[in-house]
Design an enzyme around this catalytic site. Structure first.
Site, PDB file in Angstrom:
ATOM      1  N   ASP A  55       0.881  -1.168   0.000  1.00 40.15           N
ATOM      2  CA  ASP A  55       0.000   0.000   0.000  1.00 40.15           C
ATOM      3  C   ASP A  55       0.919   1.218   0.000  1.00 40.15           C
ATOM      4  O   ASP A  55       2.137   1.093  -0.208  1.00 40.15           O
ATOM      5  CB  ASP A  55      -1.006  -0.039   1.163  1.00 40.15           C
ATOM      6  CG  ASP A  55      -0.352   0.157   2.531  1.00 40.15           C
ATOM      7  OD1 ASP A  55       0.897   0.229   2.608  1.00 40.15           O
ATOM      8  OD2 ASP A  55      -1.092   0.241   3.527  1.00 40.15           O
ATOM      9  N   CYS A  62       3.060  -3.339   3.989  1.00 39.97           N
ATOM     10  CA  CYS A  62       2.226  -2.202   4.397  1.00 39.97           C
ATOM     11  C   CYS A  62       2.912  -1.537   5.579  1.00 39.97           C
ATOM     12  O   CYS A  62       4.102  -1.779   5.817  1.00 39.97           O
ATOM     13  CB  CYS A  62       0.775  -2.617   4.668  1.00 39.97           C
ATOM     14  SG  CYS A  62       0.490  -3.697   6.073  1.00 39.97           S
ATOM     15  N   THR A  68       2.607  -1.923   8.845  1.00 38.31           N
ATOM     16  CA  THR A  68       3.052  -2.931   9.813  1.00 38.31           C
ATOM     17  C   THR A  68       3.273  -4.306   9.206  1.00 38.31           C
ATOM     18  O   THR A  68       3.989  -5.134   9.784  1.00 38.31           O
ATOM     19  CB  THR A  68       1.978  -3.099  10.902  1.00 38.31           C
ATOM     20  OG1 THR A  68       0.749  -3.479  10.262  1.00 38.31           O
ATOM     21  CG2 THR A  68       1.778  -1.815  11.703  1.00 38.31           C
ATOM     22  N   HIS A 109       7.964 -24.436   9.740  1.00 37.97           N
ATOM     23  CA  HIS A 109       6.862 -24.991  10.533  1.00 37.97           C
ATOM     24  C   HIS A 109       5.489 -24.773   9.904  1.00 37.97           C
ATOM     25  O   HIS A 109       4.611 -25.619  10.055  1.00 37.97           O
ATOM     26  CB  HIS A 109       6.847 -24.353  11.930  1.00 37.97           C
ATOM     27  CG  HIS A 109       7.984 -24.792  12.802  1.00 37.97           C
ATOM     28  ND1 HIS A 109       7.947 -24.692  14.174  1.00 37.97           N
ATOM     29  CD2 HIS A 109       9.193 -25.323  12.493  1.00 37.97           C
ATOM     30  CE1 HIS A 109       9.090 -25.152  14.689  1.00 37.97           C
ATOM     31  NE2 HIS A 109       9.867 -25.524  13.680  1.00 37.97           N
ATOM     32  N   HIS A 162       5.153 -31.349  11.215  1.00 39.06           N
ATOM     33  CA  HIS A 162       4.449 -30.116  10.846  1.00 39.06           C
ATOM     34  C   HIS A 162       3.414 -30.332   9.739  1.00 39.06           C
ATOM     35  O   HIS A 162       2.519 -29.509   9.564  1.00 39.06           O
ATOM     36  CB  HIS A 162       5.461 -29.054  10.396  1.00 39.06           C
ATOM     37  CG  HIS A 162       6.488 -28.760  11.447  1.00 39.06           C
ATOM     38  ND1 HIS A 162       6.175 -28.148  12.637  1.00 39.06           N
ATOM     39  CD2 HIS A 162       7.815 -29.055  11.505  1.00 39.06           C
ATOM     40  CE1 HIS A 162       7.254 -28.046  13.381  1.00 39.06           C
ATOM     41  NE2 HIS A 162       8.266 -28.588  12.719  1.00 39.06           N
TER      42      HIS A 162
HETATM   43  C1  RB5 Z   1      -1.999   2.543   6.564  1.00 39.28           C
HETATM   44  O1  RB5 Z   1      -2.076   3.711   7.300  1.00 39.28           O
HETATM   45  C2  RB5 Z   1      -1.802   1.353   7.511  1.00 39.28           C
HETATM   46  O2  RB5 Z   1      -2.960   1.143   8.260  1.00 39.28           O
HETATM   47  C3  RB5 Z   1      -1.449   0.106   6.727  1.00 39.28           C
HETATM   48  O3  RB5 Z   1      -0.305   0.346   5.974  1.00 39.28           O
HETATM   49  C4  RB5 Z   1      -1.132  -1.142   7.535  1.00 39.28           C
HETATM   50  O4  RB5 Z   1      -0.171  -0.891   8.506  1.00 39.28           O
HETATM   51  C5  RB5 Z   1      -2.286  -1.886   8.042  1.00 39.28           C
HETATM   52  O5  RB5 Z   1      -2.143  -2.952   8.655  1.00 39.28           O
END
Ligand code: RB5
Length: 145
Positions: A8, A65, A67, A98, A133
């Site tokens: 993203d 993204c 996180t 695993h 596994h």
């Molecule tokens: C975007 O602001 C953020 O929410 C997205 O990149 C991601 O971290 C969502 O899990």
């Protein structure tokens, strides 16, 4: 190996770096977007990579993204996908050994590029360990029924 990758806006810069790195490693890379860092919704891009992996068009997927969490949650909704959100090379190895993960999701905001490179390289080079596994992964996939 054939790799599909997407991000993203929050993962765009890291996605661009990883595309170059994967090509350097000799992989065939399908960059499924986005083409710039305009704001987008991560499920739209998780879906593209997840379907290519599930349909066998590529061998593995990489999603970035902010996180890595949202990408993993979204990709895991697609049948056949085992996406792991990974923040260390050690977890990348375990996600393969695993869990037989077929998509790795990484953070563009909280994990540095060198670590993400190591994560992706380890993820692509590590085989599923099988053995004890195997039945566990089969039970995960049976949850789709
Ligand atoms: C975007 O602001 C953020 O929410 C997205 O990149 C991601 O971290 C969502 O899990």
């Amino acid at each position: 190996m054939r790799i599909a990758i997407a991000s993203d806006h929050a993962g765009f810069e890291e996605k661009q770096l990883l595309v170059g790195y994967l090509k350097e490693l000799g992989h065939e890379v399908a960059d499924l977007g986005p083409a710039n860092d305009d704001r987008v919704d991560y499920p739209d891009f998780a879906k593209l990579v997840a379907h290519d992996v599930a349909d066998g068009k590529v061998d593995r997927g990489v999603l970035v993204c902010g996180t890595g969490i949202g990408m993993a949650v979204a990709a895991n909704k697609v049948h056949g996908i085992r996406a792991a959100n990974v923040t260390s090379p050690e977890f990348a190895a375990l996600a393969r050994e695993h869990n037989d993960a077929n998509i790795v999701t990484v953070s563009g905001r909280f994990v540095d590029d060198a670590t993400n490179r190591a994560i992706v390289k380890t993820f692509l080079e590590t085989e599923f360990a099988g053995g004890r596994h195997t039945g566990r992964v089969e039970k995960i996939m049976a949850l789709e029924q």
